[in-house]
Design an enzyme around this catalytic site. Structure first.
Site, PDB file in Angstrom:
ATOM      1  N   ASP A   1     -79.877 -52.808   7.304  1.00  0.00           N
ATOM      2  CA  ASP A   1     -79.226 -51.726   7.216  1.00  0.00           C
ATOM      3  C   ASP A   1     -79.500 -51.362   5.781  1.00  0.00           C
ATOM      4  O   ASP A   1     -80.073 -51.834   4.962  1.00  0.00           O
ATOM      5  CB  ASP A   1     -77.926 -51.586   7.745  1.00  0.00           C
ATOM      6  CG  ASP A   1     -77.191 -52.941   7.662  1.00  0.00           C
ATOM      7  OD1 ASP A   1     -77.302 -53.459   6.597  1.00  0.00           O
ATOM      8  OD2 ASP A   1     -76.475 -53.277   8.299  1.00  0.00           O
TER       9      ASP A   1
ATOM     10  N   MET B   1     -65.461 -52.197  -0.052  1.00  0.00           N
ATOM     11  CA  MET B   1     -65.417 -51.012   0.732  1.00  0.00           C
ATOM     12  C   MET B   1     -64.309 -50.049   0.032  1.00  0.00           C
ATOM     13  O   MET B   1     -63.527 -49.542   0.871  1.00  0.00           O
ATOM     14  CB  MET B   1     -65.256 -50.884   2.268  1.00  0.00           C
ATOM     15  CG  MET B   1     -66.535 -51.808   2.686  1.00  0.00           C
ATOM     16  SD  MET B   1     -66.489 -52.112   4.546  1.00  0.00           S
ATOM     17  CE  MET B   1     -65.748 -53.405   4.635  1.00  0.00           C
TER      18      MET B   1
ATOM     19  N   LYS C   1     -77.288 -46.128   7.622  1.00  0.00           N
ATOM     20  CA  LYS C   1     -77.022 -44.283   7.427  1.00  0.00           C
ATOM     21  C   LYS C   1     -78.306 -44.032   6.833  1.00  0.00           C
ATOM     22  O   LYS C   1     -78.693 -44.384   5.758  1.00  0.00           O
ATOM     23  CB  LYS C   1     -76.051 -44.299   6.534  1.00  0.00           C
ATOM     24  CG  LYS C   1     -74.753 -43.655   7.077  1.00  0.00           C
ATOM     25  CD  LYS C   1     -73.514 -43.390   6.298  1.00  0.00           C
ATOM     26  CE  LYS C   1     -72.503 -44.583   6.326  1.00  0.00           C
ATOM     27  NZ  LYS C   1     -71.492 -44.357   5.659  1.00  0.00           N
TER      28      LYS C   1
HETATM   29  N1  SAH Z   1     -71.526 -58.489   3.883  1.00  0.00           N
HETATM   30  C1  SAH Z   1     -71.316 -58.043   2.564  1.00  0.00           C
HETATM   31  C2  SAH Z   1     -70.232 -56.852   2.673  1.00  0.00           C
HETATM   32  C3  SAH Z   1     -70.449 -55.867   3.456  1.00  0.00           C
HETATM   33  S1  SAH Z   1     -69.133 -54.632   3.214  1.00  0.00           S
HETATM   34  C4  SAH Z   1     -71.177 -59.158   1.507  1.00  0.00           C
HETATM   35  O1  SAH Z   1     -70.962 -60.287   1.873  1.00  0.00           O
HETATM   36  O2  SAH Z   1     -71.472 -58.796   0.458  1.00  0.00           O
HETATM   37  C5  SAH Z   1     -70.069 -53.374   2.159  1.00  0.00           C
HETATM   38  C6  SAH Z   1     -69.273 -53.492   0.712  1.00  0.00           C
HETATM   39  O3  SAH Z   1     -69.681 -54.687   0.177  1.00  0.00           O
HETATM   40  C7  SAH Z   1     -69.568 -52.206  -0.207  1.00  0.00           C
HETATM   41  O4  SAH Z   1     -68.814 -51.073   0.332  1.00  0.00           O
HETATM   42  C8  SAH Z   1     -69.235 -52.755  -1.465  1.00  0.00           C
HETATM   43  O5  SAH Z   1     -67.963 -52.770  -1.606  1.00  0.00           O
HETATM   44  C9  SAH Z   1     -69.745 -54.291  -1.274  1.00  0.00           C
HETATM   45  N2  SAH Z   1     -70.881 -54.429  -1.841  1.00  0.00           N
HETATM   46  C10 SAH Z   1     -72.146 -54.852  -1.400  1.00  0.00           C
HETATM   47  N3  SAH Z   1     -73.212 -55.116  -2.360  1.00  0.00           N
HETATM   48  C11 SAH Z   1     -72.621 -54.573  -3.319  1.00  0.00           C
HETATM   49  C12 SAH Z   1     -73.230 -54.580  -4.635  1.00  0.00           C
HETATM   50  N4  SAH Z   1     -74.667 -54.813  -4.783  1.00  0.00           N
HETATM   51  N5  SAH Z   1     -72.511 -54.074  -5.676  1.00  0.00           N
HETATM   52  C13 SAH Z   1     -71.153 -53.739  -5.449  1.00  0.00           C
HETATM   53  N6  SAH Z   1     -70.465 -53.852  -4.236  1.00  0.00           N
HETATM   54  C14 SAH Z   1     -71.226 -54.406  -3.119  1.00  0.00           C
END
Ligand code: SAH
Length: 520
Positions: free
Chosen positions: A43, A179, A65
């Site tokens: 995704d 998020m 998306k």
């Molecule tokens: N499974 C993922 C999180 C998924 S939810 C994890 O463990 O990181 C998606 C959220 O993750 C985004 O809305 C943001 O808040 C955060 N996120 C993921 N990658 C990011 C990045 N490179 N920089 C900042 N926030 C990030």
């Protein structure tokens, strides 16, 4: 088909995390799966740098998306995994960060269990820890906090948050909200209303671990305004706690020599990793999008006959190479033809070796041949002149190179009275990576790519063909080229030209450092 056959035909799903963006934060296991999966379901959080690692012939299914569109609903993703596994495939479900941290991975696993599909989970480096780390924020620190808490800032349908702010404030630990960009105001207000000091340090960290990472550090009272001023958007995390104040001192990622820089590499895949590795070591983010690949010409009757002529020729003779690939293909072809190098070089007449540049010379040294002629400047014309100067009329030059090699090489030789035998060993085929094309075009338009590297005129043409003649504004592209001839091709499309001082990967890196290096 009986039951056992059915069972054997069932594939397997690997639910894997891809880390937060920097391709170096991929686990060894996930990297191996990217190489070996039959189909990859991914995704929006998967960066172009990671996408560029997916082999061209691997099937991919995008379930994120598209700009403005809705993502594929979760139950459909679940069904895609089931469907592909039931075809007997090795399915890699690749998610940003860790697959079980707010990734809805649990729901996917429940579906697999109910459908009796075998699976494995490959944890990933979660953004909730790695993004602060790349910003210089340790999520725990003995002097300031003894716990950290990861919370979703995702609002319910009615816009409210299901967060118990009173409990959170009482915990006194570092708070990491994922998020959370759109609910930032509500989160900060919730914390203040629950009694948190308004001057408690707080940060918002955008696109952490990538070249585009940004950090805004303020306080619970001021973060929203500061974040708006900086135009922070998703993906980003909010970190609240005293540790945020440490970033001013502990920041590091953007201070690396090429930190905050992103480059697009267009060389053929077999040569890619050396340059990419050097740039990554210096802190750059590197997207590998080969614009060409080479196909050896085999069987190669003309080469066989030319080698026989070469062996028989009594005067001085030259074996000439114009690329490392040419050298490798030459020896592969000898092997295929079961020809012994001693018979080729061992005929009458003195044999000398010519190489267009240092990389080609290096490749020859790997086979125990040290070239007699390597021109100072990397160009076909210079090589021709160099060889002519060192030769007498009547000498024989076997030029083992690509189909449709530069015409500039031959005239200096024939003018001098040499017999130039131009033998194609391989052809260059243009390549388009459909997975990356749109994303790379978007990044180029947004100025997110600092430079594109070209190591041959064919990589320039392949790149333009992949992007489309009018696909992007080529005038805005900084092209770092390996030599004059490559630069000429890039000039034809109006690119801004930079030329490495020598024809080597080290010289390319030097040029890039000179142009983009942080002088901190
Ligand atoms: N499974 C993922 C999180 C998924 S939810 C994890 O463990 O990181 C998606 C959220 O993750 C985004 O809305 C943001 O808040 C955060 N996120 C993921 N990658 C990011 C990045 N490179 N920089 C900042 N926030 C990030």
């Amino acid at each position: 088909m009986n039951d056992t056959d059915m069972q054997e035909n069932i594939g397997k799903v690997w639910l894997a995390g891809a880390g937060p963006g920097d391709a170096g934060l991929l686990t060894v296991k996930a990297a191996h799966l990217i190489e070996s999966a039959d189909v990859i379901v991914y995704d929006a959080l998967i960066s172009a740098e990671l996408l560029s690692r997916i082999p061209q012939d691997t099937e991919t299914i995008y379930v994120g998306k598209h700009s403005g569109n809705h993502p594929v609903p979760q139950h459909e993703i679940n069904q895609i995994l089931v469907r592909e596994a039931k075809k007997g495939k090795k399915v890699l479900r690749l998610k940003g960060g860790d697959p079980l941290v707010f990734g809805r991975g649990g729901e996917e696993l429940e579906t697999l269990v109910s459908e009796q599909i075998p699976f494995e989970v490959v944890p990933g480096i979660t953004s909730s820890v790695a993004v602060p780390a790349y910003a210089g924020i340790p999520v725990t620190h003995r002097d300031y906090t003894s716990s950290f808490h990861v919370i979703t800032g995702h609002a319910r349908k009615d816009g409210t948050l299901s967060i118990d702010f009173d409990s959170l404030v009482r915990l006194n630990g570092t708070l990491v909200f994922l998020m959370s960009v759109s609910s930032m105001e509500k989160i900060l207000k919730g914390l203040s209303d629950a009694g948190m000091e308004p001057d408690m340090p707080a940060s918002v960290l955008e696109r952490g671990t990538t070249a585009g990472q940004r950090r805004v550090t303020a306080t619970v009272g001021t973060l929203k305004a500061e974040s708006d001023r900086a135009g922070i958007s998703t993906p980003a995390i909010i970190v609240v706690g005293k540790v945020c104040a440490l970033a001013d001192e502990l920041h590091w990622a953007e201070d690396r020599p090429l930190g905050g820089r992103q480059f697009l590499l267009t060389r053929p895949r077999q040569n890619m990793s050396v340059l990419a590795g050097k740039l990554r070591d210096l802190g750059a983010q590197v997207i590998e999008m080969p614009a060409v690949h080479t196909e050896p010409i085999f069987p190669n009757e003309p080469l066989k006959r030319a080698l026989e002529r070469f062996e028989r020729h009594e005067g001085g003779k030259w074996l000439v190479f114009t690329s490392p690939i040419g050298v490798n293909v030459f020896f592969d072809t000898l092997k295929e033809m079961k020809m012994d190098l001693r018979s080729v070089l061992g005929g009458t007449g003195k044999v000398r070796i010519g190489a267009i540049g240092s990389a080609t010379a290096d490749a020859l040294c790997g086979y125990g041949l040290i070239p007699d002629a390597v021109p100072e400047t990397y160009s076909a014309e210079e090589l021709g002149k160099n060889l002519a100067e060192m030769s007498e009329p009547g000498e024989y030059a076997l030029i083992a190179r690509a189909e449709r090699g530069s015409e500039d090489l031959i005239p200096p030789l024939t003018d001098k009275g040499l017999f130039a035998d131009d033998i194609p060993l391989y052809r260059t085929v243009y390549e388009v990576n459909p997975l990356l094309k749109e994303e790379v075009m978007r990044m180029l338009r947004n100025g997110e790519i600092d430079a594109v590297t070209f190591t041959s005129a064919s990589t320039v043409r392949g790149f333009v063909r992949a992007m489309g003649e009018n696909g992007i504004d080529y005038g805005s592209i900084c092209a770092v080229c390996i030599g004059e001839q490559t630069a000429r091709a890039a000039t034809e499309y109006g690119m801004q030209i930079e030329i490495a001082d020598q024809a080597s990967m080290d010289a390319m890196v030097e040029k890039i450092l000179e142009l983009f290096g942080n002088k901190r």
